[in-house]
Each structure stands twice: as C-alpha cells, then as structure tokens.
Enzyme design. Structure first.
Site, PDB file in Angstrom:
ATOM      1  N   ASN A  93       0.842  -1.192   0.000  1.00  0.00           N
ATOM      2  CA  ASN A  93       0.000   0.000   0.000  1.00  0.00           C
ATOM      3  C   ASN A  93       0.880   1.246   0.000  1.00  0.00           C
ATOM      4  O   ASN A  93       1.595   1.508   0.973  1.00  0.00           O
ATOM      5  CB  ASN A  93      -0.905   0.028   1.230  1.00  0.00           C
ATOM      6  CG  ASN A  93      -1.637   1.367   1.371  1.00  0.00           C
ATOM      7  OD1 ASN A  93      -2.656   1.589   0.734  1.00  0.00           O
ATOM      8  ND2 ASN A  93      -1.109   2.269   2.182  1.00  0.00           N
ATOM      9  N   GLU A  94       0.881   1.972  -1.098  1.00  0.00           N
ATOM     10  CA  GLU A  94       1.467   3.313  -1.241  1.00  0.00           C
ATOM     11  C   GLU A  94       2.982   3.377  -1.107  1.00  0.00           C
ATOM     12  O   GLU A  94       3.547   4.460  -0.975  1.00  0.00           O
ATOM     13  CB  GLU A  94       0.810   4.302  -0.263  1.00  0.00           C
ATOM     14  CG  GLU A  94      -0.665   4.518  -0.564  1.00  0.00           C
ATOM     15  CD  GLU A  94      -1.317   5.610   0.274  1.00  0.00           C
ATOM     16  OE1 GLU A  94      -0.644   6.174   1.167  1.00  0.00           O
ATOM     17  OE2 GLU A  94      -2.505   5.893   0.047  1.00  0.00           O
ATOM     18  N   ASP A  95       3.663   2.236  -1.187  1.00  0.00           N
ATOM     19  CA  ASP A  95       5.127   2.284  -1.105  1.00  0.00           C
ATOM     20  C   ASP A  95       5.738   2.932  -2.341  1.00  0.00           C
ATOM     21  O   ASP A  95       6.792   3.577  -2.257  1.00  0.00           O
ATOM     22  CB  ASP A  95       5.693   0.875  -0.916  1.00  0.00           C
ATOM     23  CG  ASP A  95       5.357   0.311   0.458  1.00  0.00           C
ATOM     24  OD1 ASP A  95       4.690   1.016   1.244  1.00  0.00           O
ATOM     25  OD2 ASP A  95       5.763  -0.831   0.751  1.00  0.00           O
TER      26      ASP A  95
END
Length: 843
Positions: free
Chosen positions: A427-429
C-alpha cells in the site's frame, strides 16, 4: 484404541499466565482463551486504564517498551505418547519471541505473520507436566536497534523504525489509530502428535466457461512414515457426494485431477449465488474439510479506442463486475479481543450496503480464517494487500528470507478462498518512492534492486509475483496500490488513490468526476462518529464540544482541524457550534462528498469497450477504536450517514444526476479588478444530466419521473416523464443537458419506476451547490413508529433527514432526502411501536 487407529492427536494450549520479564510474579491471563496479548491481559486484570477511554492511550505507552513473558503448562496424554512425532505449531507470535520448553530454548521468532513448527519429541516430559515459556522482547526497542544497524528509511505514518520489523504496522500509530505496541501469543499454539498427518490441502480449480467444465487438481501435502489410506469425498453445494477417491499414500504429496461438468459457479452477491463445494479429506482419524467456490477471476486491462490508457476491472466467470466497496483496517487495536460476531456484523453491514468488494489494507495483518470464510459465504470479493504500507522497506537477505516465508505461509493458508480476487504487493510504497525521490527506474527489469534506495522493489516485482504464480496462479497479482502507468497518479492506467479531496490540493468534492481514474482503490472524507460513541469513550461531560482536548485526542489525522472545518464551512450552514450540530454537519458533509464520488465514477462504467472506471473502494469501512476518521461505520458498528449514501449509490440500479454550470463570460463586461471568483459576474446557465447505472445482467425497462421544486417556497414548478431502457451491467445516459432555472434555486427530484407496477426502482435528488446558501420554507415532517418500521412524509422538499434511535438497531436507510407526495418507509428490525424516535434534518 491402537497406535495405528489414532494417527494424530492435537492439543491447543490455553490458560496462559503472564508477567513483566524483570519481575517474578506470574498472573493469570484471561481464562480459557487460547490466544491473547499483553494489553488485553493487563486490561482484564485492571492493571491499566482502558486505552480507548479519554486520553488513557498516553498513559500505557510504557507497555510497548517492556519485555513480557507468557507461560502455559500441559501434559502429553497417554494416547499421544504412543505416537511417533511431536511438533509444537505456533500459528502466530507477536513478534520477537524466544520460546522455551521445559526451560530448553527451542525457537526464536521475528515475524508475527509466519507460522513456526518445531520438532519437540526430545524435549517433552511424557510423564508429568510440561511448561512452555515465551519471552517477548519489546518490538519497539528491537525495531530501533534494527534501524541503527540497517539505516533509517522514509515512511508516512508511525515512526520510521516500524519498517524494520514484520509486525502489524498500525500498532505504531496511524492517522486513524492509536500507538499501542502489543505482544503475545495472538494465534493458537498447538501440540500435534502424529504418525501420519495432512499438512495442507489445495483445491486448484480451472473453470472453462465455454465448455462448462471445472477442472480440479486436488493437491495434498503429507507427513507419513508408512503407507496410509487417504480418502477424498467431494460434495456438491446441496450436500450430495459426487466424487470419492480412496488411495494408499506413502510420499510427501499426492495429486488427483478430475473434472466436474456443469459446475455451480460462485459469484459476488451482486451478480449471482455463492455455492460452495465441500472437499473432505480423511487420513485415519484426521479430517480436514475445505469449502471451495468454483469461479474464474480475471483482471482486465485492455486499451480503449476513445480514451488513452487501459481499463482496470474484474471479470468473474467472464462477467464484468463493477467493484463498489470499502477498505478494511483491523477492527480492533488488539486482535484477540475481537469476537466472531464482530466479523459477521461488519461484513453483513457491507453486504447490506451493496458493497461487493473489501480491500484488506497492507498496514494491518492477514485476517482471521473466519473473515475469509464469511467473504466466501456472503459473496464479497477481496482485494488483498500484502502487509507493507506507506514506507521504504528494507531489502537485505535476512529480511527477504523471512518475508518470503511469510508470503508462502499466507498464500497456502488462503488459496482455497474463492473470494480473493487480487493480491497487491503493498500500500502506497511506490508513492513513498516518488515523494522522497528514491531510485526507481521503471525501465529497470533486472529484478534485483537491493543496491538502490528502493530495495523492497525486489519483493514487489520479483519475489511476490513468482510466489503468487507458484502457489496460487489463478489469482491476479498487482505490484502495489496505487500502481500503473506514468507514476502512481496516472489516471489512465492501473489503480489510483485519489486524495486530492482532503489531502493534496483539497479539491471541492463536487469535482470528483474530474478526479476519477480506471479504478479508485482509496478516497475518502472524515466525519465524527455519533454522540453515543463519544459518550462511550469520554467520561467528562464537559468535554462534549467540538474542539475539546479529548475529542481532538480521538482524531489522529494530521491537520484535521483545518481540513474538516474547511469542507464543512465550504458546504454546510453551521449555526452555532454545539456538539450535536457539529456531528450532524460533519456526517452530512461526508455523506454528500462520498455520494458524489460513487455517483460520478459509476457513470464511467459505460459498457463493453468503454469501462473507463472499474470500481470505487472508499477509505474506510471500519475503525480499530473510538475515533473521528474516514470510516463510514464507527468502532461500535454504528453506521454514519455516509454509509447510507454509499448504499444508495451502490444499489443494483442507481439513478445519477449532475448539475452542469455554463458560464457566458464577456471579457469587456468584467470589472477591472477581476481576478476570477468572487469578482466574476458572468451570466450562468444550468443544465442537468440524468443517467442510470446497473449491475444487473439484463436490461431494465422503466419510466423516468422528474420533478423540479423551488427550494425557497417548496412549490413544484415543473415535471416530466420519459420511458427508458437501462442497459444491463452498464451505465445509460437518459437525459443530457436539460435546462433548469438560473434565477431561483431549484432541486431536481428524479425516480426510475417500474413499468409493471409503478414501484420505485431508484431515486435521487440534485441540489444547488453549495447547500449552505439554501433557504428553506417552513417544513412539516410527519413520522409514525410501528413494530419493525417507521414511515415519514413531508409537505416540502427536505434535505438530509436523520433518524435517531435510543437503541442500536439497524436502519434500512438514513440521511435521505424526502419530497411531497412520497411516503418513505424505513425498515428497523427489532423496533417497537413504543420506542422513542427523534428526527433531525438540514435546515
């Protein structure tokens, strides 16, 4: 009973005791539980104040900085002693544990998401008791020591050291959750004694839609010391045994391939039924049962003729499915305090809200078995992140190794669940990589990025896709969320987290249609929970005002004071700032905001070759503690008004409207000081678009009824009707650019009604924006209370009616608009005619 007839014996350890490591006094854990964690035990024994109440969270931070120990005593039964093998299986230890059996060290762990198995045959006392002791070292201190060794990395939310450890990341605090760094045997610990054991059973199903055949490959992993009889019984969803295979097995794996003709196919609940086949494996006295749904899931990314980029949507059994749903965070800060009813009630609320997809977010944990079983049963698709969120994670060999073992374990544990539609690497890395300008060359396909400043890319683009392909090849894999195209903000390829409402540019929510993408996997708006929820978590009545210190403590969002006030003041008339009015204002604003998003984006599901938006997954459905957040259902499972707004927009057939503003700018007539609003006095015309959106497979014939009211007087000034055909599994444009008054404020009320019996299929209203400018006449709303339902009617158009009950009963609808001539009936199971009901509305 003979040695051969037993074959396997299982003992689940319970009745734990605990202590702080530096002390000597052991204390009783919660009684008769097989799983626990330190905050839950300290709270149960009244050693700490409840961290969910008032600002007590601050006073329990010391717990995460200490080391703790757990122990349990058990005996090896006479039956078990005769068996050849003895293993301790640790399904989940949180997180850094050293395990001693009868004071001999047998295991060290560093990953709460892994299962560990230890041969303890030579460590057991076969007469008398055994003592299992587990020392849990502070994950906070360990994370910080790892950070000193491996370097400080970047992240959003929580402290940077969290990136170093394989522990639920939200324990370190998030913008909706407290900092509560717990530890303990949070999943069962079992002693398994056996001669022969089924280690794993995988039912791989390949559905051929055209030929109507399900090709089954049943793969069983075994531990046997001699030839044993393995029996497989396959039962249809109705319970009829349709296949039986009995065979002698003496190896580590056995595979059986066969076909089932005309299989009953599993669909999400919005598109069909949820039949489950039962696969029952028997090896002597060990029985393992798998409930399996036959389905084919595809992620469709096809190019368009009329728009740039490509689609991003799911097909189930060759049927395109528009995903309407929510993000799921852990439903408690302490997982072991969750009850089965918490899962069943929350997921049923999702179904009742017409949400066919849940995204398990990557900063929590891989959910309980019950969660996936319920999604299979209820027909909810799962978007499943791996447990990485908002960070620049390491990529050194030991980290890669433990993560690989974690992913293998979880893929094998979950791969029989038909509800899982996609795995995403994180998630959102990738957004973190963009934000902090990490080394990320999309053209570099080497697969080894350990020497770059974005080393975890090795996991997301090399390790994970290989493991998914090896252990559950029928599930699509996506490197991250958001991911695709030219960066994570690309609206034409891949999925999108659209946070330019609330975060980012703080756009007006009426402009959601400009902010859409191919699949919006995150977006949202904050609102306060109900007054009841605040009364449950705040003990001082003097703190019940919008800006109190305790109310603010129960909101972890950075800059929430400005952002929440911005969106309320931009849109909602606030007269005074009493607590109840502020709660209502924030909830109405959130409901309006999310309604616009779902409505505008579902319009872009325009049929084959034009599925420009494939789904909208709101952030978020639930909370992990009592808090003001983006949730649409609060910690106590009380739906906010936005829950109902999302529900209305996600119905099998919904009605959409949008008011277009056409400015006639005459440059010569503009004032010299003109710099745009508020000094642009150009004439404006308004038109209305009306469309329908359907998830049904067949076309629907209906009649569109439109009524236009003068808001200031409440009088109807215009009406018309039109026969329509709403295309199946698509949106249908019904009215385009219909002119409406620009001289007086008007509300447009539209309904699709059945041509057969006149019943309402869908309805909606479009009000001038922002609604804070509206002036209403005197309104008379009448309501009547009956057993299990309420009826309401009005003499004038009314906005945002909220029904408030004393007891927590589920309302079928709430926060709705109402118009003259309509009698609105709200189902409320369990309501009594004598119950007190309050009504409030926007005025």
């Amino acid at each position: 009973m003979t040695k051969d007839s037993i074959a396997i014996k299982e003992l689940v350890l319970n009745n734990w005791s605990y202590k702080e490591s530096k002390t000597t006094e052991w204390k009783q854990s919660r009684k008769d539980v097989s799983t626990t964690e330190i905050h839950a035990d300290l709270l149960n024994n009244k050693e700490i104040p409840d961290p969910f109440i008032d600002r007590n969270e601050r006073d329990v931070q010391w717990i995460g900085e200490r080391d703790w120990e757990y122990k349990a005593e058990f005996q090896v039964s006479a039956e078990s002693r005769s068996l050849s093998n003895h293993e301790l299986v640790f399904e989940g230890l949180d997180t850094f544990a050293t395990v001693y059996l009868n004071e001999e060290e047998i295991l060290k762990t560093d990953n709460m998401f892994r299962e560990y198995r230890v041969d303890v045959k030579d460590h057991l006392n076969y007469v008398g008791s055994n003592t299992l002791r587990i020392l849990f070292i502070s994950a906070l201190h360990t994370a910080r020591s790892y950070e000193k060794e491996h370097g400080k990395f970047k992240c959003f939310n929580g402290e940077t050291s969290r990136l170093q450890v394989r522990k639920a990341q939200y324990h370190f605090g998030w913008d909706w959750g407290p900092v509560l760094i717990t530890c303990g045997p949070y999943k069962p610990v079992k002693l398994i004694s056996y001669n022969a054991q089924i280690l794993d059973a995988y039912v791989q199903v390949d559905v051929d839609i055209e030929k109507q055949i399900a090709k089954v490959n049943s793969v069983v992993e075994l531990s046997v010391s001699k030839s044993e009889k393995l029996t497989l019984e396959v039962s249809s969803p109705s319970g009829e045994i349709i296949k039986t295979i009995s065979q002698s097995v003496d190896g580590k794996q056995v595979s059986d391939k066969f076909s089932i003709e005309n299989p009953e196919l599993w669909f999400p609940f919005t598109h069909g039924k949820q039949p489950l086949y039962e696969f029952k494996y028997t090896l002597n006295n060990q029985v393992i049962t798998k409930k399996v749904g036959f389905r084919k899931v595809e992620l469709v990314q096809e190019t368009f003729e009329e728009q740039p980029g490509s689609s991003f949507y799911f097909k189930v059994n060759s049927v395109p499915v528009y995903a309407t749903g929510s993000n799921w965070i852990p439903a408690h800060s302490f997982q072991t305090l969750l009850k089965n009813s918490d899962y069943t009630e929350l997921l049923q609320l999702a179904v009742d809200g017409h949400q066919n997809m849940i995204r398990i977010w990557g900063g929590g944990y891989y959910e309980s078995d019950l969660f996936y079983e319920l999604c299979d049963k209820l027909g909810i698709l799962i978007w499943h992140d791996f447990m990485f969120a908002c960070g620049q994670y390491p990529g050194y060999p030991a980290f890669i190794e433990t993560v690989s073992e974690e992913i293998i374990h979880q893929l094998k544990r979950l791969r029989n669940h038909c509800s899982i539609a996609i795995y995403a690497g994180n998630n959102e890395d990738y957004q973190v990589a963009e934000e902090f300008k990490l080394e990320w060359d999309p053209e570099d396909k080497s697969g080894d990025y350990s020497k770059t400043s974005f080393p975890a890319r090795t996991l997301y683009e090399n390790v994970f896709p290989k493991l998914v392909g090896q252990y559950c090849p029928e599930i699509p894999y996506h490197p991250g969320s958001p991911w695709g195209g030219n960066g994570t903000a690309d609206k034409t390829i891949g999925d999108l987290h659209q946070w330019n409402v609330w975060h980012g540019n703080q756009e007006k929510y009426q402009d959601w249609y400009k902010l859409g993408g191919r699949f919006i996997s995150e977006f949202g708006m904050e609102a306060l929970p109900s007054r009841k929820t605040f009364e449950a978590c705040i003990t001082d009545p003097e703190e019940f005002y919008p800006q109190s210190q305790t109310v603010d403590h129960h909101n972890k969002a950075d800059g929430f004071e400005r952002r929440l006030a911005l969106y309320v003041i931009e849109n909602i008339k606030v007269q005074g700032l009493d607590f109840d009015s502020w709660i209502y204002a924030t909830q109405l604003m959130q409901a309006e905001c999310l309604g616009y998003a779902y409505r505008c984006w579902r319009r872009e599901w325009r049929g084959n070759g034009k599925r420009y938006t494939g789904g909208a997954i709101v952030w978020q459905i639930n909370d992990c503690w009592p808090v003001t957040s983006w949730s649409i259902i609060d910690y106590y499972k009380r739906p906010k008004l936005a829950y109902y707004s999302v529900k209305r927009e996600s119905k099998p057939i919904s009605l959409g409207m949008y008011r277009n503003e056409i400015k006639h700018t005459n440059e010569a007539a503009l004032p010299v000081s003109n710099a745009g609003p508020p000094h642009d006095y150009s004439p404006v015309d308004y038109t209305i678009d009306i469309w329908g959106s359907s998830s049904k497979t067949e076309d629907q014939h209906a009649v569109l009824l439109v009524e236009i009211y003068n808001i200031a007087t409440g009088d109807k000034i215009e009406s018309f009707s039109k026969d329509v055909t709403l295309k199946g599994n698509s949106s249908t444009e019904v009215v385009e650019s219909y002119p409406i008054s620009n001289s007086i404020p008007v509300v447009v009320h539209s309904r699709f009604v059945s041509k057969h019996d006149g019943s309402i299929i869908a309805s909606a209203a479009d009000w001038p924006q922002p609604i804070k400018y509206l002036k209403f006449p005197s309104i008379n709303i009448e309501h009547s209370v009956f057993d299990d339902y309420i009826t309401l009617s009005t003499n004038k158009p009314v906005k945002g009616i909220e029904i408030i009950l004393e007891s927590d009963l589920f309302l079928d609808d709430n926060g709705f608009d109402l118009f003259p001539g309509d009698i609105k009936e709200i189902e409320v199971k369990g309501l009594k005619k004598s119950d007190k009901v309050q009504i409030r509305y926007y005025h």
